[in-house]
Write an enzyme that holds these catalytic residues in place. Structure first.
Site, PDB file in Angstrom:
ATOM      1  N   ARG A  53       0.851  -1.193   0.000  1.00  0.00           N
ATOM      2  CA  ARG A  53       0.000   0.000   0.000  1.00  0.00           C
ATOM      3  C   ARG A  53       0.886   1.242   0.000  1.00  0.00           C
ATOM      4  NH1 ARG A  53      -4.867   1.536   4.221  1.00  0.00           N
ATOM      5  NH2 ARG A  53      -3.297   1.112   5.828  1.00  0.00           N
TER       6      ARG A  53
ATOM      7  N   ASP B 133      -3.741   2.666  13.989  1.00  0.00           N
ATOM      8  CA  ASP B 133      -2.946   3.336  12.977  1.00  0.00           C
ATOM      9  C   ASP B 133      -3.497   4.744  12.789  1.00  0.00           C
ATOM     10  OD1 ASP B 133      -5.197   3.132  11.368  1.00  0.00           O
ATOM     11  OD2 ASP B 133      -4.305   1.721   9.939  1.00  0.00           O
TER      12      ASP B 133
END
Length: 521
Positions: A158, A441
Protein backbone atom coordinates in the site's frame (compact mmCIF):
# COMPACT_ATOMS: atom_id res chain seq x y z
CA UNK A 1 16.40 17.58 -14.81
CA UNK A 2 16.91 15.09 -11.98
CA UNK A 3 15.40 14.35 -8.62
CA UNK A 4 17.39 15.72 -5.72
CA UNK A 5 17.69 13.59 -2.59
CA UNK A 6 17.55 15.79 0.50
CA UNK A 7 17.10 13.09 3.10
CA UNK A 8 19.66 12.06 5.70
CA UNK A 9 22.03 9.19 5.00
CA UNK A 10 20.14 5.96 5.61
CA UNK A 11 21.07 2.29 5.25
CA UNK A 12 19.94 0.54 2.05
CA UNK A 13 19.77 3.80 0.09
CA UNK A 14 22.43 2.60 -2.36
CA UNK A 15 20.29 -0.29 -3.61
CA UNK A 16 16.91 1.45 -3.39
CA UNK A 17 17.72 4.95 -4.68
CA UNK A 18 19.74 3.93 -7.72
CA UNK A 19 20.14 6.39 -10.58
CA UNK A 20 17.84 4.30 -12.79
CA UNK A 21 15.20 3.99 -10.07
CA UNK A 22 15.17 7.74 -9.43
CA UNK A 23 14.98 8.42 -13.16
CA UNK A 24 11.97 6.11 -13.38
CA UNK A 25 10.20 7.87 -10.50
CA UNK A 26 11.02 11.24 -12.00
CA UNK A 27 9.51 10.17 -15.30
CA UNK A 28 6.25 9.38 -13.52
CA UNK A 29 6.33 12.72 -11.73
CA UNK A 30 6.91 14.62 -14.96
CA UNK A 31 3.95 12.92 -16.62
CA UNK A 32 1.44 12.90 -13.77
CA UNK A 33 2.16 15.59 -11.17
CA UNK A 34 0.00 18.24 -12.83
CA UNK A 35 -2.98 15.88 -12.93
CA UNK A 36 -2.46 14.93 -9.30
CA UNK A 37 -2.64 18.58 -8.29
CA UNK A 38 -5.74 19.13 -10.44
CA UNK A 39 -7.49 16.23 -8.70
CA UNK A 40 -6.59 17.60 -5.28
CA UNK A 41 -8.04 20.95 -6.32
CA UNK A 42 -11.21 19.12 -7.37
CA UNK A 43 -11.39 17.63 -3.86
CA UNK A 44 -11.31 21.14 -2.38
CA UNK A 45 -14.01 22.35 -4.76
CA UNK A 46 -16.20 19.35 -3.91
CA UNK A 47 -15.79 20.03 -0.20
CA UNK A 48 -16.92 23.62 -0.74
CA UNK A 49 -20.05 22.35 -2.49
CA UNK A 50 -20.75 19.94 0.37
CA UNK A 51 -20.41 22.83 2.81
CA UNK A 52 -22.96 24.72 0.72
CA UNK A 53 -25.45 21.88 1.08
CA UNK A 54 -24.76 19.54 -1.86
CA UNK A 55 -25.69 15.94 -1.17
CA UNK A 56 -23.59 13.21 -2.80
CA UNK A 57 -25.34 10.98 -5.31
CA UNK A 58 -24.55 8.46 -8.00
CA UNK A 59 -23.18 10.23 -11.07
CA UNK A 60 -25.55 10.81 -13.97
CA UNK A 61 -22.67 11.10 -16.43
CA UNK A 62 -21.40 7.58 -15.67
CA UNK A 63 -24.73 5.76 -15.76
CA UNK A 64 -23.62 3.81 -18.85
CA UNK A 65 -20.74 2.34 -16.84
CA UNK A 66 -23.08 1.22 -14.07
CA UNK A 67 -25.55 -0.20 -16.57
CA UNK A 68 -22.91 -2.03 -18.60
CA UNK A 69 -22.13 -5.75 -18.51
CA UNK A 70 -18.36 -5.53 -18.14
CA UNK A 71 -16.25 -7.48 -15.62
CA UNK A 72 -12.69 -7.22 -14.34
CA UNK A 73 -10.16 -9.89 -15.37
CA UNK A 74 -9.88 -13.07 -13.25
CA UNK A 75 -7.49 -12.77 -10.32
CA UNK A 76 -3.96 -14.15 -10.63
CA UNK A 77 -3.53 -17.56 -9.02
CA UNK A 78 -1.69 -16.20 -5.98
CA UNK A 79 -4.31 -13.50 -5.42
CA UNK A 80 -7.41 -15.61 -5.90
CA UNK A 81 -7.89 -16.96 -2.36
CA UNK A 82 -7.81 -13.96 -0.03
CA UNK A 83 -9.91 -15.27 2.84
CA UNK A 84 -7.58 -13.82 5.49
CA UNK A 85 -5.28 -10.85 4.99
CA UNK A 86 -2.94 -9.43 7.61
CA UNK A 87 -1.64 -5.87 7.54
CA UNK A 88 1.22 -4.01 9.12
CA UNK A 89 4.18 -1.67 8.66
CA UNK A 90 7.20 -2.37 6.49
CA UNK A 91 9.81 -3.06 9.18
CA UNK A 92 11.79 -6.23 8.67
CA UNK A 93 10.62 -8.34 11.62
CA UNK A 94 6.96 -7.42 11.03
CA UNK A 95 7.16 -8.45 7.38
CA UNK A 96 8.61 -11.86 8.25
CA UNK A 97 6.07 -12.56 10.99
CA UNK A 98 3.17 -11.45 8.81
CA UNK A 99 4.29 -13.53 5.84
CA UNK A 100 4.58 -16.54 8.18
CA UNK A 101 1.27 -15.88 9.97
CA UNK A 102 -0.89 -18.31 8.01
CA UNK A 103 -2.80 -15.48 6.33
CA UNK A 104 -3.20 -15.77 2.56
CA UNK A 105 -2.16 -12.15 1.91
CA UNK A 106 0.05 -9.64 3.73
CA UNK A 107 -0.36 -5.94 3.03
CA UNK A 108 2.96 -4.17 3.58
CA UNK A 109 1.87 -0.67 4.50
CA UNK A 110 3.76 2.48 3.54
CA UNK A 111 0.68 4.51 4.48
CA UNK A 112 -1.43 4.56 7.67
CA UNK A 113 0.65 2.00 9.60
CA UNK A 114 3.94 3.65 8.67
CA UNK A 115 5.50 6.75 10.10
CA UNK A 116 7.09 8.13 6.89
CA UNK A 117 10.53 8.94 8.20
CA UNK A 118 13.08 8.79 5.40
CA UNK A 119 14.70 5.79 7.04
CA UNK A 120 11.39 3.90 7.30
CA UNK A 121 10.49 4.56 3.67
CA UNK A 122 13.85 3.56 2.21
CA UNK A 123 14.33 0.54 4.48
CA UNK A 124 10.76 -0.54 3.76
CA UNK A 125 11.48 -0.68 0.03
CA UNK A 126 14.59 -2.78 0.67
CA UNK A 127 12.65 -5.08 2.97
CA UNK A 128 9.95 -5.59 0.35
CA UNK A 129 12.60 -6.40 -2.26
CA UNK A 130 14.10 -9.06 0.00
CA UNK A 131 10.72 -10.48 0.98
CA UNK A 132 9.61 -10.92 -2.63
CA UNK A 133 12.89 -12.65 -3.44
CA UNK A 134 12.54 -14.88 -0.33
CA UNK A 135 15.91 -13.72 1.02
CA UNK A 136 14.65 -11.66 3.96
CA UNK A 137 15.85 -12.50 7.46
CA UNK A 138 16.24 -10.66 10.76
CA UNK A 139 18.26 -11.18 13.93
CA UNK A 140 16.90 -9.55 17.09
CA UNK A 141 19.12 -7.82 19.66
CA UNK A 142 18.68 -10.96 21.80
CA UNK A 143 20.08 -13.11 18.99
CA UNK A 144 16.81 -14.68 17.79
CA UNK A 145 16.79 -15.26 14.04
CA UNK A 146 13.65 -14.81 11.92
CA UNK A 147 13.35 -16.33 8.44
CA UNK A 148 10.57 -17.08 5.99
CA UNK A 149 8.65 -20.31 6.22
CA UNK A 150 7.92 -22.58 3.22
CA UNK A 151 4.55 -21.05 2.29
CA UNK A 152 4.62 -17.29 2.90
CA UNK A 153 1.60 -15.10 2.22
CA UNK A 154 1.22 -13.19 -1.02
CA UNK A 155 2.66 -9.71 -0.50
CA UNK A 156 0.71 -6.59 -1.50
CA UNK A 157 2.04 -3.04 -1.06
CA UNK A 158 0.00 0.00 0.00
CA UNK A 159 1.63 3.27 -1.12
CA UNK A 160 0.78 6.62 0.40
CA UNK A 161 -2.27 8.50 -0.88
CA UNK A 162 -2.48 11.16 -3.58
CA UNK A 163 -2.63 13.96 -1.00
CA UNK A 164 0.82 13.27 0.46
CA UNK A 165 4.29 14.32 -0.67
CA UNK A 166 7.78 12.99 -0.08
CA UNK A 167 9.79 15.93 1.22
CA UNK A 168 13.13 14.14 0.94
CA UNK A 169 12.91 13.96 -2.87
CA UNK A 170 12.70 17.27 -4.71
CA UNK A 171 11.98 18.14 -8.32
CA UNK A 172 12.51 21.79 -9.25
CA UNK A 173 12.78 22.50 -5.52
CA UNK A 174 9.35 21.01 -4.75
CA UNK A 175 8.60 17.74 -2.93
CA UNK A 176 7.25 15.03 -5.21
CA UNK A 177 4.19 12.83 -4.87
CA UNK A 178 4.61 10.23 -2.13
CA UNK A 179 2.26 7.94 -4.10
CA UNK A 180 4.55 7.99 -7.10
CA UNK A 181 7.63 7.49 -4.96
CA UNK A 182 6.25 4.49 -3.07
CA UNK A 183 4.58 2.81 -6.04
CA UNK A 184 7.33 3.80 -8.46
CA UNK A 185 10.19 2.35 -6.42
CA UNK A 186 8.18 -0.79 -5.73
CA UNK A 187 7.36 -1.35 -9.40
CA UNK A 188 10.83 -0.48 -10.67
CA UNK A 189 12.60 -2.95 -8.40
CA UNK A 190 10.05 -5.75 -8.38
CA UNK A 191 7.65 -5.84 -11.35
CA UNK A 192 9.86 -7.84 -13.70
CA UNK A 193 11.13 -10.07 -10.91
CA UNK A 194 7.61 -10.90 -9.76
CA UNK A 195 6.55 -11.69 -13.31
CA UNK A 196 9.57 -13.97 -13.69
CA UNK A 197 8.40 -15.82 -10.58
CA UNK A 198 4.93 -16.34 -12.03
CA UNK A 199 3.38 -13.63 -9.89
CA UNK A 200 3.04 -9.89 -10.25
CA UNK A 201 3.31 -6.58 -8.42
CA UNK A 202 0.13 -6.17 -6.38
CA UNK A 203 -1.03 -2.93 -4.76
CA UNK A 204 -3.64 -1.59 -2.35
CA UNK A 205 -4.69 1.96 -3.28
CA UNK A 206 -5.83 4.27 -0.45
CA UNK A 207 -7.88 7.42 0.17
CA UNK A 208 -9.41 7.92 -3.27
CA UNK A 209 -12.47 10.15 -3.53
CA UNK A 210 -13.45 9.69 -7.18
CA UNK A 211 -13.12 7.48 -10.24
CA UNK A 212 -10.94 10.17 -11.82
CA UNK A 213 -8.33 9.45 -9.17
CA UNK A 214 -8.53 5.77 -10.14
CA UNK A 215 -8.06 6.79 -13.77
CA UNK A 216 -4.84 8.52 -12.79
CA UNK A 217 -3.60 5.37 -11.06
CA UNK A 218 -4.47 3.33 -14.14
CA UNK A 219 -2.53 5.69 -16.38
CA UNK A 220 0.43 5.45 -14.01
CA UNK A 221 0.31 1.66 -14.26
CA UNK A 222 0.17 1.74 -18.06
CA UNK A 223 3.12 4.11 -18.26
CA UNK A 224 5.13 2.15 -15.69
CA UNK A 225 4.59 -1.17 -17.42
CA UNK A 226 5.54 0.29 -20.80
CA UNK A 227 8.73 1.75 -19.41
CA UNK A 228 9.65 -1.44 -17.55
CA UNK A 229 8.85 -3.71 -20.47
CA UNK A 230 6.25 -5.83 -18.72
CA UNK A 231 2.84 -6.58 -20.22
CA UNK A 232 -0.17 -4.44 -19.43
CA UNK A 233 -2.24 -6.01 -16.70
CA UNK A 234 0.79 -7.32 -14.81
CA UNK A 235 0.01 -4.81 -12.05
CA UNK A 236 -3.15 -5.64 -10.10
CA UNK A 237 -4.68 -3.22 -7.63
CA UNK A 238 -7.26 -3.46 -4.87
CA UNK A 239 -8.90 -0.17 -3.89
CA UNK A 240 -9.73 0.72 -0.32
CA UNK A 241 -13.19 2.27 -0.28
CA UNK A 242 -12.48 4.42 2.73
CA UNK A 243 -14.11 7.70 1.76
CA UNK A 244 -17.85 8.24 1.68
CA UNK A 245 -17.60 9.91 -1.74
CA UNK A 246 -15.88 6.88 -3.27
CA UNK A 247 -18.78 4.71 -2.10
CA UNK A 248 -20.92 6.42 -4.77
CA UNK A 249 -18.36 5.58 -7.48
CA UNK A 250 -17.32 2.00 -6.73
CA UNK A 251 -18.43 0.69 -10.13
CA UNK A 252 -16.64 3.50 -11.91
CA UNK A 253 -13.45 2.98 -9.90
CA UNK A 254 -13.27 -0.67 -10.89
CA UNK A 255 -14.06 0.25 -14.49
CA UNK A 256 -11.30 2.86 -14.63
CA UNK A 257 -8.71 0.38 -13.37
CA UNK A 258 -9.89 -2.11 -15.96
CA UNK A 259 -7.29 -4.81 -16.58
CA UNK A 260 -5.46 -3.72 -13.42
CA UNK A 261 -8.47 -4.10 -11.09
CA UNK A 262 -8.46 -6.85 -8.46
CA UNK A 263 -11.10 -5.84 -5.92
CA UNK A 264 -12.36 -3.43 -3.30
CA UNK A 265 -11.81 -3.35 0.45
CA UNK A 266 -14.11 -1.92 3.13
CA UNK A 267 -11.69 0.40 4.94
CA UNK A 268 -13.97 0.89 7.91
CA UNK A 269 -12.00 3.26 10.15
CA UNK A 270 -11.06 5.72 7.43
CA UNK A 271 -14.63 5.54 6.14
CA UNK A 272 -15.95 6.74 9.51
CA UNK A 273 -13.33 9.49 9.52
CA UNK A 274 -14.38 10.49 6.01
CA UNK A 275 -18.04 10.71 7.00
CA UNK A 276 -17.17 13.06 9.86
CA UNK A 277 -14.82 15.10 7.69
CA UNK A 278 -17.00 15.48 4.62
CA UNK A 279 -20.07 16.58 6.62
CA UNK A 280 -18.18 18.59 9.21
CA UNK A 281 -20.16 21.71 8.40
CA UNK A 282 -23.44 20.07 9.47
CA UNK A 283 -24.11 20.31 13.21
CA UNK A 284 -26.88 17.72 12.78
CA UNK A 285 -24.25 15.09 11.91
CA UNK A 286 -22.52 14.79 15.28
CA UNK A 287 -21.20 11.28 15.79
CA UNK A 288 -21.33 9.49 19.16
CA UNK A 289 -18.35 7.84 20.88
CA UNK A 290 -16.13 6.01 18.40
CA UNK A 291 -16.84 2.60 19.94
CA UNK A 292 -20.54 3.02 19.21
CA UNK A 293 -20.05 3.46 15.44
CA UNK A 294 -20.09 -0.24 14.58
CA UNK A 295 -20.37 -2.05 11.27
CA UNK A 296 -24.07 -2.65 11.87
CA UNK A 297 -25.19 1.00 12.03
CA UNK A 298 -27.23 2.00 8.95
CA UNK A 299 -24.67 3.88 6.86
CA UNK A 300 -21.91 1.32 7.48
CA UNK A 301 -24.16 -1.61 6.65
CA UNK A 302 -25.38 0.12 3.49
CA UNK A 303 -21.84 0.78 2.29
CA UNK A 304 -20.49 -2.70 2.95
CA UNK A 305 -23.51 -4.41 1.38
CA UNK A 306 -23.14 -2.25 -1.72
CA UNK A 307 -19.42 -3.00 -1.88
CA UNK A 308 -20.03 -6.76 -1.92
CA UNK A 309 -22.79 -6.45 -4.52
CA UNK A 310 -20.64 -4.20 -6.72
CA UNK A 311 -17.58 -6.43 -6.58
CA UNK A 312 -19.43 -9.66 -7.27
CA UNK A 313 -21.38 -8.16 -10.14
CA UNK A 314 -18.05 -7.23 -11.74
CA UNK A 315 -16.10 -10.39 -10.86
CA UNK A 316 -13.89 -8.62 -8.30
CA UNK A 317 -12.90 -9.61 -4.77
CA UNK A 318 -14.74 -7.96 -1.88
CA UNK A 319 -12.49 -7.76 1.19
CA UNK A 320 -13.85 -6.95 4.64
CA UNK A 321 -12.62 -4.62 7.36
CA UNK A 322 -9.95 -4.73 10.02
CA UNK A 323 -10.05 -6.63 13.28
CA UNK A 324 -7.62 -4.49 15.26
CA UNK A 325 -7.72 -6.35 18.59
CA UNK A 326 -4.40 -7.47 20.09
CA UNK A 327 -4.81 -10.63 22.17
CA UNK A 328 -4.29 -9.84 25.84
CA UNK A 329 -1.62 -11.72 27.79
CA UNK A 330 -2.71 -10.29 31.15
CA UNK A 331 -6.52 -10.35 31.26
CA UNK A 332 -8.25 -13.58 30.25
CA UNK A 333 -11.72 -12.06 30.58
CA UNK A 334 -10.92 -9.12 28.28
CA UNK A 335 -9.32 -11.56 25.89
CA UNK A 336 -12.35 -13.86 25.81
CA UNK A 337 -14.80 -11.00 25.18
CA UNK A 338 -12.66 -9.53 22.42
CA UNK A 339 -12.08 -12.86 20.70
CA UNK A 340 -15.82 -13.51 20.74
CA UNK A 341 -16.42 -10.08 19.18
CA UNK A 342 -13.81 -10.74 16.47
CA UNK A 343 -15.40 -14.12 15.74
CA UNK A 344 -18.86 -12.56 15.41
CA UNK A 345 -17.51 -9.77 13.18
CA UNK A 346 -15.81 -12.19 10.81
CA UNK A 347 -18.83 -14.50 10.71
CA UNK A 348 -20.99 -11.49 9.82
CA UNK A 349 -18.63 -10.54 6.98
CA UNK A 350 -18.45 -14.06 5.59
CA UNK A 351 -22.22 -14.33 5.82
CA UNK A 352 -22.67 -11.00 4.03
CA UNK A 353 -20.72 -12.27 1.02
CA UNK A 354 -17.21 -10.94 1.54
CA UNK A 355 -14.43 -13.04 0.01
CA UNK A 356 -11.93 -12.27 2.73
CA UNK A 357 -11.12 -10.02 5.65
CA UNK A 358 -8.35 -8.14 7.46
CA UNK A 359 -6.67 -8.78 10.80
CA UNK A 360 -3.90 -6.88 12.56
CA UNK A 361 -2.37 -9.68 14.66
CA UNK A 362 -1.26 -13.24 13.79
CA UNK A 363 -3.30 -14.70 16.68
CA UNK A 364 -6.48 -13.53 14.94
CA UNK A 365 -5.72 -15.39 11.71
CA UNK A 366 -7.21 -18.73 12.88
CA UNK A 367 -10.43 -17.03 14.06
CA UNK A 368 -10.94 -15.25 10.76
CA UNK A 369 -9.94 -18.33 8.79
CA UNK A 370 -12.46 -20.50 10.60
CA UNK A 371 -15.26 -18.04 9.87
CA UNK A 372 -14.48 -17.94 6.16
CA UNK A 373 -13.66 -21.65 5.87
CA UNK A 374 -17.14 -22.41 7.15
CA UNK A 375 -18.68 -20.40 4.28
CA UNK A 376 -16.15 -20.95 1.50
CA UNK A 377 -15.06 -24.51 2.13
CA UNK A 378 -12.49 -25.31 -0.58
CA UNK A 379 -13.68 -22.49 -2.87
CA UNK A 380 -11.27 -19.54 -3.16
CA UNK A 381 -14.06 -16.96 -2.93
CA UNK A 382 -17.83 -16.52 -3.18
CA UNK A 383 -18.12 -14.20 -6.16
CA UNK A 384 -21.01 -16.29 -7.38
CA UNK A 385 -23.10 -14.82 -4.56
CA UNK A 386 -24.48 -11.82 -6.38
CA UNK A 387 -26.37 -10.02 -3.58
CA UNK A 388 -29.24 -9.10 -5.89
CA UNK A 389 -31.08 -7.99 -2.76
CA UNK A 390 -28.87 -4.88 -2.55
CA UNK A 391 -30.17 -1.84 -4.41
CA UNK A 392 -27.94 1.25 -4.67
CA UNK A 393 -29.56 3.85 -2.46
CA UNK A 394 -28.02 7.26 -1.82
CA UNK A 395 -30.31 7.92 1.12
CA UNK A 396 -29.13 4.77 2.90
CA UNK A 397 -25.47 5.62 2.30
CA UNK A 398 -26.10 9.05 3.82
CA UNK A 399 -28.13 7.87 6.81
CA UNK A 400 -25.50 8.80 9.41
CA UNK A 401 -27.72 8.16 12.42
CA UNK A 402 -26.33 5.88 15.13
CA UNK A 403 -29.36 4.54 17.01
CA UNK A 404 -28.93 5.03 20.74
CA UNK A 405 -25.60 6.78 20.26
CA UNK A 406 -24.28 9.04 23.03
CA UNK A 407 -21.26 11.22 23.62
CA UNK A 408 -19.69 10.48 26.98
CA UNK A 409 -16.86 11.80 29.09
CA UNK A 410 -15.18 8.41 28.71
CA UNK A 411 -15.41 8.76 24.94
CA UNK A 412 -13.82 12.21 25.04
CA UNK A 413 -11.04 10.97 27.28
CA UNK A 414 -10.39 7.97 25.04
CA UNK A 415 -10.16 10.17 21.96
CA UNK A 416 -7.65 12.44 23.69
CA UNK A 417 -5.55 9.55 24.98
CA UNK A 418 -5.53 7.68 21.67
CA UNK A 419 -4.74 10.74 19.56
CA UNK A 420 -1.91 11.99 21.79
CA UNK A 421 -0.28 8.59 22.23
CA UNK A 422 -0.57 7.68 18.58
CA UNK A 423 0.85 10.99 17.33
CA UNK A 424 3.65 10.81 19.91
CA UNK A 425 4.68 7.36 18.69
CA UNK A 426 4.32 8.48 15.06
CA UNK A 427 6.68 11.39 15.69
CA UNK A 428 9.21 8.90 17.04
CA UNK A 429 8.93 6.78 13.90
CA UNK A 430 6.26 4.19 14.72
CA UNK A 431 3.04 4.14 12.69
CA UNK A 432 1.37 1.05 14.21
CA UNK A 433 0.82 1.52 17.93
CA UNK A 434 -0.68 -0.86 20.51
CA UNK A 435 -3.14 1.10 22.67
CA UNK A 436 -5.73 -0.35 25.04
CA UNK A 437 -5.57 -3.82 23.47
CA UNK A 438 -6.00 -2.45 19.94
CA UNK A 439 -3.48 -1.97 17.16
CA UNK A 440 -4.09 1.62 16.15
CA UNK A 441 -2.95 3.34 12.98
CA UNK A 442 -3.45 6.81 11.57
CA UNK A 443 -7.11 6.17 10.75
CA UNK A 444 -8.21 5.79 14.36
CA UNK A 445 -6.20 8.82 15.41
CA UNK A 446 -7.97 10.74 12.64
CA UNK A 447 -11.37 9.68 13.98
CA UNK A 448 -10.38 10.71 17.50
CA UNK A 449 -9.15 14.20 16.66
CA UNK A 450 -11.97 14.89 14.18
CA UNK A 451 -14.60 13.91 16.75
CA UNK A 452 -13.01 16.22 19.30
CA UNK A 453 -13.00 19.06 16.77
CA UNK A 454 -16.63 18.43 15.83
CA UNK A 455 -17.84 18.14 19.42
CA UNK A 456 -15.94 21.23 20.52
CA UNK A 457 -17.02 23.34 17.53
CA UNK A 458 -20.72 22.59 17.92
CA UNK A 459 -20.84 22.38 21.70
CA UNK A 460 -21.89 18.74 21.85
CA UNK A 461 -23.84 17.78 24.93
CA UNK A 462 -22.44 14.84 26.89
CA UNK A 463 -24.65 12.10 28.26
CA UNK A 464 -24.40 13.70 31.71
CA UNK A 465 -25.73 17.02 30.39
CA UNK A 466 -22.49 19.00 30.24
CA UNK A 467 -21.49 20.83 27.06
CA UNK A 468 -18.09 20.04 25.59
CA UNK A 469 -16.82 23.58 25.28
CA UNK A 470 -13.19 24.63 25.02
CA UNK A 471 -12.73 24.77 28.80
CA UNK A 472 -14.02 21.25 29.36
CA UNK A 473 -11.94 19.90 26.49
CA UNK A 474 -8.80 21.47 27.94
CA UNK A 475 -9.54 20.20 31.43
CA UNK A 476 -10.02 16.63 30.24
CA UNK A 477 -7.04 16.91 27.90
CA UNK A 478 -4.80 18.04 30.75
CA UNK A 479 -5.91 15.16 32.97
CA UNK A 480 -5.37 12.54 30.27
CA UNK A 481 -1.97 13.88 29.22
CA UNK A 482 -0.86 13.99 32.85
CA UNK A 483 -1.47 10.23 33.13
CA UNK A 484 0.89 9.34 30.29
CA UNK A 485 4.36 7.96 31.01
CA UNK A 486 7.24 10.08 29.83
CA UNK A 487 10.24 7.91 28.96
CA UNK A 488 13.44 9.49 27.75
CA UNK A 489 13.07 11.00 24.30
CA UNK A 490 9.28 11.18 24.43
CA UNK A 491 7.42 13.76 22.33
CA UNK A 492 4.19 13.88 24.32
CA UNK A 493 4.17 17.66 24.70
CA UNK A 494 4.59 18.13 20.95
CA UNK A 495 1.83 15.60 20.24
CA UNK A 496 -0.54 17.26 22.71
CA UNK A 497 0.21 20.68 21.22
CA UNK A 498 -0.56 19.38 17.73
CA UNK A 499 -3.83 17.88 18.95
CA UNK A 500 -4.75 21.23 20.51
CA UNK A 501 -4.11 23.03 17.22
CA UNK A 502 -6.25 20.55 15.33
CA UNK A 503 -9.12 20.57 17.83
CA UNK A 504 -9.28 24.29 18.61
CA UNK A 505 -8.80 25.65 15.08
CA UNK A 506 -11.90 26.98 13.35
CA UNK A 507 -10.65 25.46 10.10
CA UNK A 508 -10.63 21.67 9.85
CA UNK A 509 -7.30 20.12 8.82
CA UNK A 510 -7.93 17.54 6.10
CA UNK A 511 -5.34 15.08 7.47
CA UNK A 512 -3.43 15.20 10.76
CA UNK A 513 -0.48 13.48 9.06
CA UNK A 514 0.18 16.57 6.93
CA UNK A 515 1.10 18.95 9.79
CA UNK A 516 2.66 16.02 11.69
CA UNK A 517 4.90 15.24 8.69
CA UNK A 518 6.40 18.71 8.98
CA UNK A 519 7.55 17.68 12.48
CA UNK A 520 9.48 14.64 11.24
CA UNK A 521 13.19 15.05 10.46
Amino acid sequence: MTLVVRGPEVPEASRVLTADALAFVEGLCVRFEARRRELLAQREARQARLAAGERPDFLAETRAVRDGSWTVPPAPADLDDRRVEITGPVDRKMIINALNSGARVFMADFEDANSPTWGNCVAGQANVQDALRRTIDFVSPEGKRYTLGPTPATLVVRPRGWHLVEKHLLRDGEPVSASLVDAGLFLFHNAAEQRRRGSGPYLYLPKMESHLEARLWNDVFVAAQETLGVPRGTVRATVLIETILAAFEMEEILHELGEHAAGLNAGRWDYIFSAIKKFRDRPDCLFPDRAQVTMTVPFMRAYTDLLVATCHRRGAHAIGGMAAFIPSRRDAEVNARAMAAVKADKEREAGAGFDGTWVAHPDLVPIAQEAFDRVLGTRPHQKDRQRDDVVPDAARLLDLRVPGGTITEAGVRNDVAVAVQYVEAWLRGSGAVALYDLMEDAATAEIARSQLWQWRKYGARLADGRVLDLDLYRALRDEEVAKLPRPAGNRIDEAAALLDRLVTSEAFAEFLTVPAYAMLP
